[in-house]
Structures are given as structure tokens and as C-alpha cells.
Design a protein around this motif. Structure first.
Motif, PDB file in Angstrom:
ATOM      1  N   ARG A 125      72.696   4.250  27.944  1.00 46.05           N
ATOM      2  CA  ARG A 125      73.780   5.155  27.541  1.00 46.05           C
ATOM      3  C   ARG A 125      74.251   4.894  26.114  1.00 46.05           C
ATOM      4  NH1 ARG A 125      74.036   9.602  30.742  1.00 46.05           N
ATOM      5  NH2 ARG A 125      73.733   9.003  32.929  1.00 46.05           N
ATOM      6  N   ILE A 126      74.433   3.626  25.745  1.00 53.39           N
ATOM      7  CA  ILE A 126      75.035   3.321  24.448  1.00 53.39           C
ATOM      8  C   ILE A 126      74.036   2.792  23.431  1.00 53.39           C
ATOM      9  CG2 ILE A 126      77.217   2.808  25.608  1.00 53.39           C
ATOM     10  CD1 ILE A 126      76.752  -0.147  25.027  1.00 53.39           C
ATOM     11  N   GLY A 127      72.815   2.477  23.862  1.00 56.89           N
ATOM     12  CA  GLY A 127      71.806   1.984  22.944  1.00 56.89           C
ATOM     13  C   GLY A 127      71.676   0.469  22.966  1.00 56.89           C
ATOM     14  N   ALA A 128      70.461  -0.001  22.672  1.00 58.35           N
ATOM     15  CA  ALA A 128      70.177  -1.434  22.736  1.00 58.35           C
ATOM     16  C   ALA A 128      70.914  -2.219  21.655  1.00 58.35           C
ATOM     17  CB  ALA A 128      68.669  -1.661  22.626  1.00 58.35           C
ATOM     18  N   ARG A 129      71.081  -1.641  20.464  1.00 57.58           N
ATOM     19  CA  ARG A 129      71.761  -2.351  19.366  1.00 57.58           C
ATOM     20  C   ARG A 129      73.183  -2.717  19.758  1.00 57.58           C
ATOM     21  NH1 ARG A 129      75.035   0.096  15.511  1.00 57.58           N
ATOM     22  NH2 ARG A 129      75.481  -1.171  13.663  1.00 57.58           N
ATOM     23  N   LEU A 130      73.941  -1.754  20.244  1.00 58.82           N
ATOM     24  CA  LEU A 130      75.329  -2.014  20.622  1.00 58.82           C
ATOM     25  C   LEU A 130      75.394  -2.929  21.835  1.00 58.82           C
ATOM     26  CD1 LEU A 130      78.271  -1.462  20.035  1.00 58.82           C
ATOM     27  CD2 LEU A 130      78.129   0.616  21.418  1.00 58.82           C
ATOM     28  N   THR A 131      74.462  -2.761  22.783  1.00 58.64           N
ATOM     29  CA  THR A 131      74.453  -3.622  23.973  1.00 58.64           C
ATOM     30  C   THR A 131      74.233  -5.081  23.594  1.00 58.64           C
ATOM     31  OG1 THR A 131      73.593  -1.823  25.341  1.00 58.64           O
ATOM     32  CG2 THR A 131      73.341  -4.059  26.191  1.00 58.64           C
ATOM     33  N   LEU A 132      73.238  -5.343  22.745  1.00 56.45           N
ATOM     34  CA  LEU A 132      72.963  -6.725  22.348  1.00 56.45           C
ATOM     35  C   LEU A 132      74.127  -7.327  21.568  1.00 56.45           C
ATOM     36  CD1 LEU A 132      69.200  -7.002  21.319  1.00 56.45           C
ATOM     37  CD2 LEU A 132      70.391  -8.236  23.123  1.00 56.45           C
ATOM     38  N   THR A 133      74.748  -6.539  20.700  1.00 57.25           N
ATOM     39  CA  THR A 133      75.912  -7.036  19.959  1.00 57.25           C
ATOM     40  C   THR A 133      77.048  -7.394  20.909  1.00 57.25           C
ATOM     41  OG1 THR A 133      75.327  -5.641  18.061  1.00 57.25           O
ATOM     42  CG2 THR A 133      77.583  -6.489  18.162  1.00 57.25           C
ATOM     43  N   CYS A 134      77.300  -6.487  21.867  1.00 54.61           N
ATOM     44  CA  CYS A 134      78.388  -6.705  22.829  1.00 54.61           C
ATOM     45  C   CYS A 134      78.035  -7.755  23.878  1.00 54.61           C
ATOM     46  CB  CYS A 134      78.747  -5.384  23.524  1.00 54.61           C
ATOM     47  SG  CYS A 134      79.475  -4.170  22.414  1.00 54.61           S
ATOM     48  N   ALA A 135      76.773  -8.153  23.947  1.00 58.19           N
ATOM     49  CA  ALA A 135      76.366  -9.240  24.845  1.00 58.19           C
ATOM     50  C   ALA A 135      76.437 -10.583  24.128  1.00 58.19           C
ATOM     51  CB  ALA A 135      74.951  -8.993  25.363  1.00 58.19           C
ATOM     52  N   LEU A 136      75.888 -10.656  22.917  1.00 59.68           N
ATOM     53  CA  LEU A 136      75.791 -11.937  22.209  1.00 59.68           C
ATOM     54  C   LEU A 136      77.152 -12.438  21.727  1.00 59.68           C
ATOM     55  CD1 LEU A 136      73.189 -13.632  21.519  1.00 59.68           C
ATOM     56  CD2 LEU A 136      72.759 -11.350  22.413  1.00 59.68           C
ATOM     57  N   VAL A 137      77.991 -11.559  21.219  1.00 61.97           N
ATOM     58  CA  VAL A 137      79.299 -12.013  20.724  1.00 61.97           C
ATOM     59  C   VAL A 137      80.162 -12.572  21.867  1.00 61.97           C
ATOM     60  CG1 VAL A 137      81.446 -11.303  19.611  1.00 61.97           C
ATOM     61  CG2 VAL A 137      79.249 -10.544  18.685  1.00 61.97           C
ATOM     62  N   PRO A 138      80.344 -11.847  22.994  1.00 67.24           N
ATOM     63  CA  PRO A 138      81.096 -12.455  24.118  1.00 67.24           C
ATOM     64  C   PRO A 138      80.429 -13.709  24.670  1.00 67.24           C
ATOM     65  CG  PRO A 138      80.949 -10.081  24.389  1.00 67.24           C
ATOM     66  CD  PRO A 138      80.026 -10.439  23.269  1.00 67.24           C
ATOM     67  N   LEU A 139      79.096 -13.737  24.696  1.00 66.19           N
ATOM     68  CA  LEU A 139      78.399 -14.937  25.162  1.00 66.19           C
ATOM     69  C   LEU A 139      78.745 -16.114  24.257  1.00 66.19           C
ATOM     70  CD1 LEU A 139      76.356 -16.455  26.916  1.00 66.19           C
ATOM     71  CD2 LEU A 139      74.529 -15.549  25.449  1.00 66.19           C
ATOM     72  N   GLY A 140      78.750 -15.873  22.937  1.00 68.05           N
ATOM     73  CA  GLY A 140      79.099 -16.938  22.004  1.00 68.05           C
ATOM     74  C   GLY A 140      80.532 -17.400  22.176  1.00 68.05           C
ATOM     75  N   VAL A 141      81.447 -16.463  22.371  1.00 67.90           N
ATOM     76  CA  VAL A 141      82.859 -16.813  22.557  1.00 67.90           C
ATOM     77  C   VAL A 141      83.037 -17.630  23.838  1.00 67.90           C
ATOM     78  CG1 VAL A 141      85.159 -15.890  23.009  1.00 67.90           C
ATOM     79  CG2 VAL A 141      83.717 -14.835  21.248  1.00 67.90           C
ATOM     80  N   ALA A 142      82.428 -17.181  24.950  1.00 70.43           N
ATOM     81  CA  ALA A 142      82.547 -17.902  26.225  1.00 70.43           C
ATOM     82  C   ALA A 142      81.913 -19.283  26.137  1.00 70.43           C
ATOM     83  CB  ALA A 142      81.903 -17.087  27.351  1.00 70.43           C
ATOM     84  N   THR A 143      80.772 -19.382  25.432  1.00 74.06           N
ATOM     85  CA  THR A 143      80.113 -20.677  25.256  1.00 74.06           C
ATOM     86  C   THR A 143      80.992 -21.622  24.448  1.00 74.06           C
ATOM     87  OG1 THR A 143      77.938 -19.607  25.327  1.00 74.06           O
ATOM     88  CG2 THR A 143      78.036 -21.813  24.388  1.00 74.06           C
ATOM     89  N   PHE A 144      81.584 -21.110  23.373  1.00 73.74           N
ATOM     90  CA  PHE A 144      82.486 -21.921  22.544  1.00 73.74           C
ATOM     91  C   PHE A 144      83.683 -22.402  23.368  1.00 73.74           C
ATOM     92  CE2 PHE A 144      85.821 -22.799  19.530  1.00 73.74           C
ATOM     93  CZ  PHE A 144      85.162 -23.360  18.441  1.00 73.74           C
TER      94      PHE A 144
END
Length: 415
Positions: free
Chosen positions: A92-111
Motif C-alpha cells: 500500500r505505501i511502498g517498500a521505501r517508506l516501509t523500510l524507513t518506518c521499520a528501521l528507525v523504530p527498530l533502532g529506537v527500541a534497540t537503543f
């Protein structure tokens, strides 16, 4: 004649313009592969950190050793759910936006996990990490399916799917050395920061698809009903479940089975497992490239790899001695992993670019169930039989059923 000549000249000009437009896209697809590969490997590096710090975290939180496993369970609960749901979101929203919205929250949660002070908070953050990490597989496959045609897709997916093996190798080589001079908190701070940076890189450098693929895909819409009704996708899903059943059942138990069942030293078992992994890393891009040269035909490679996987398991269960295990291990490793890029490519080609995310996400969620169930079953079989051979035979049932299923499946008519 003038009209005909003008038409020919116009056609040539159009062809030249198309070729000129395609050249930058052909070069840029390798940037797409590089960024997607970095995102995929990083998600594995984040989740694999727990295996190196679990004991230290347990001591600091005052939790019993028996509770270590629930952190992994919490992560995979989020991971499996996200695989299914985020595949549809990707379409629906495209792979670019999905990966951005996946990696940034993943990084925040990991931190933030580096600051965890209670078991409850840790479980919540692990679940959030799983939810974020589960979005990347479908998005990465969709990107490569859009940017690489069927004559190059196998190689691209072969390179991408070496990510787990690379992640395991890097984490085992780097994390222990890092933790000798730093606290476990620092590892999560570093991983979180790097993950956020890669998420930003996804936003800056990724493009969903070349222009012509974007135009062709607008009329297509992913549908759960259509996926369930597709007989070939159902067969591919069952085959993938059986393959993952064997791959991860063996991966979790291989060293213990060789040590207890074959009376090997831990060092020898580790060396055999390393050779097993090397076979997997080398085989994925190679077999992907071979199927590209075959005109994008994936099904024969999947059948051969699954049949060989089942047979080699039975052979592996009958032999003894370090030398023989080392001889068989690279071939077993190749068969145990090489089906993954071929199945992903076949699924993408069955549904087309617009529905790739939903298809891959739903299928991978089902495949992961095999990964979750088989280690428990393998452990029960070994505890009841005390037999190395019987345990491997149990795991071999998965790829054997998968190979039979694939003989009934059909590939896309036009690649």
C-alpha cells in the motif's frame, strides 16, 4: 515512403530514449541492493545481540536463567505478526517508506533496550523490536522484485538472503570482543544508533521501483482472498514450511546433537557448523545466478535442493567421524538454505510487483511457524529415542514433503 521512414525514425528514437532512461536505472539497482542488504543484515545484528548479553542482563535484572527464553519468544511473537501484516502495508505505501518506518523504530527500541531496568519493560521492547524487524523481509523482496528483472532477480535475491548467515558470522566475531571492553548497555546503544542511520539511508537512497514498473503496477491490488485461492502459492507455502522446519530445527540442535549423539568435542562440532554455514553463503548467489541463466526457472532448483536436503539429512545421520562430517557439511548447508531466494523469486513472479509484499509477508509468517515448532519436536524426539539418526530423519520429513509439493506447483507463465 516518407511516412514509413518517419515512423521508423520515430521508433528508433523512442528505443534510444528508452535505453538511455534504462541505463541509469540499471546502475541504480545495485544501490538499491546495497541499501536493502544493509537493512536486512542490521535487523539480524540487532536481534542476535541477545544471545551474547542474555546472561549479563539476567543478572542485572535479577531474573532467573529460565526466563531468558521468554525474551526471544516476545521478539518472535511481534516478528511473526509483523511479517503477515506489514506485507500488505508494504504493497500500500511502498517498500521505501516501509523500510524507513521499520528501521528507525527498530533502532529506537534497540537503543532504549540498553536502558532496560525490569523484565516487563524488556519484554515490551523486545516485542516492539520484533514488530519493527518483521517488516523488512517483505519490503526488501519487493524492492528487488521491482528493480531486477527475471534474468537477474535470482542473483540479487541470492545475495540478499545471505544476510542471516553474514549476521551470525559478524555477531559471533565482533560482539564477544566488544563486550570484553564495554558494558552490554553500550552494545545496544551502538546498534540502535547504527540502525537509525541505516533507516535514514533507506529514506534518502531507496526508490520503490523504476518508473516503468511503477506505471505497470498501478492497476494491481493485493488481496488476501486472491492469495489463499492461488493453488501454486499454497503449495509453495507448504514447501517453505517444510524447508524451514528442517533448516532451523537443525540449526538450533546441530552442535548439541553432534556433541551428545556423536561424542564430538565442542570445537569439532563448531567447526562442522561453520563449514555448514560457508556452504550456505556460497550457494545462494551461485544457484540464483544459475536459475537466471535458465531463463528465470526456479521450480527445478527448488525441487532438487529440497530432495537433496532430505537425502543428505539421512546420510548425515548414518555417518560418523569428523572427516566425513566435514565433507558432507558444505553440501548440506547449501541444500539447507539455497531454496530461500528461489522460493522468494518464484512467489514474486507468480503475483507480480504490486502484490509481492503481501505475498512474501504472509508466506514468511507461515514459514516461520516451521522454525518455531521444529526445535521443540527435534528435542522431544532425541530425548525419547536418544538417537542422532532418528532426530535427523524427523527433520528430513519437512523438505521431503516440500519437494513433493513443488512437483505439483507451476511457475508464472510469463517471466
Amino acid at each position: 515512403m516518407k511516412t514509413t521512414s518517419a515512423a521508423i525514425d520515430a521508433a528508433r528514437e523512442t528505443t534510444a530514449m528508452t535505453s538511455a532512461q534504462a541505463a541509469p536505472a540499471n546502475r541504480y539497482r545495485w544501490v538499491i541492493l546495497l541499501v536493502a542488504f544493509a537493512a536486512w543484515v542490521m535487523s539480524f545484528l540487532d536481534r542476535l545481540a541477545w544471545g551474547n548479553v542474555g546472561l549479563d542482563v539476567s543478572k542485572e535484572l535479577g531474573s532467573p536463567l529460565s526466563q531468558l527464553g521468554i525474551f526471544v519468544t516476545s521478539f518472535y511473537c511481534g516478528y511473526v505478526a509483523s511479517n503477515f501484516l506489514m506485507g500488505f502495508v508494504t504493497d500500500r505505501i511502498g517498500a521505501r517508506l516501509t523500510l524507513t518506518c521499520a528501521l528507525v523504530p527498530l533502532g529506537v527500541a534497540t537503543f532504549l533496550f540498553g536502558n532496560v531496568t525490569s523484565v516487563t519493560t524488556g519484554l515490551i521492547l523486545q516485542c516492539v523490536m520484533g514488530l519493527a524487524a518483521g517488516a523488512d523481509y517483505a519490503a526488501c523482496i519487493k524492492l528487488l522484485a521491482s528493480w531486477f528483472d527475471s534474468n537477474r532477480r535470482g542473483l540479487a535475491l541470492g545475495i540478499l538472503t545471505t544476510g542471516p548467515s553474514i549476521g551470525i558470522a559478524v555477531s559471533n566475531a565482533v560482539y564477544p570482543a566488544f563486550l570484553r571492553t564495554h558494558q552490554w548497555h553500550d552494545l545496544y546503544y551502538l546498534l540502535g544508533a547504527v540502525t537509525i542511520c541505516i533507516g535514514v539511508a533507506c529514506c534518502l537512497f531507496l526508490r520503490n521501483a523504476p518508473r516503468e514498473v511503477t506505471v505497470q503496477s498501478k492497476s494491481q491490488r493485493p488481496s488476501i482472498r486472491a492469495l489463499l485461492a492461488n493453488r501454486d502459492l499454497r503449495l509453495l507455502s507448504i514447501a517453505g514450511f517444510g524447508a524451514n522446519w528442517a533448516t532451523w530445527g537443525f540449526a538450533f540442535w546441530s552442535n548439541a546433537l553432534m556433541i551428545k549423539g556423536q561424542h564430538m568435542s565442542a570445537a569439532d562440532a563448531g567447526q562442522i557448523s561453520m563449514v555448514f554455514g560457508i556452504g550456505a553463503v556460497c550457494a545462494k548467489p551461485l544457484v540464483g545466478w544459475i536459475t537466471d541463466r535458465m531463463g528465470g526457472k526456479r521450480r527445478p532448483g527448488i525441487i532438487i535442493s529440497l530432495a537433496a536436503f532430505a537425502i543428505l539429512f539421512l546420510v548425515f545421520g548414518q555417518i560418523s567421524g569428523k572427516t566425513l562430517f566435514l565433507c558432507i557439511a558444505p553440501f548440506l548447508g547449501a541444500a539447507a538454505f539455497v531454496y530461500a531466494p528461489l522460493m522468494a523469486a518464484m512467489a514474486a513472479e507468480l503475483v507480480g510487483p504490486a502484490a509481492t509484499g503481501s505475498t512474501i509477508g504472509a508466506m514468511n509468517a507461515f514459514w516461520q511457524l516451521g522454525s518455531v515448532i521444529s526445535p521443540t519436536v527435534a528435542g522431544l524426539v532425541y530425548s525419547q529415542t536418544n538417537s542422532f539418526t532418528a532426530t535427523l530423519a524427523t527433520l528430513a520429513i519437512g523438505p521431503a514433503i516440500g519437494a513433493v509439493c513443488m512437483t505439483r506447483a507451476r511457475e508464472a507463465k510469463s517471466l
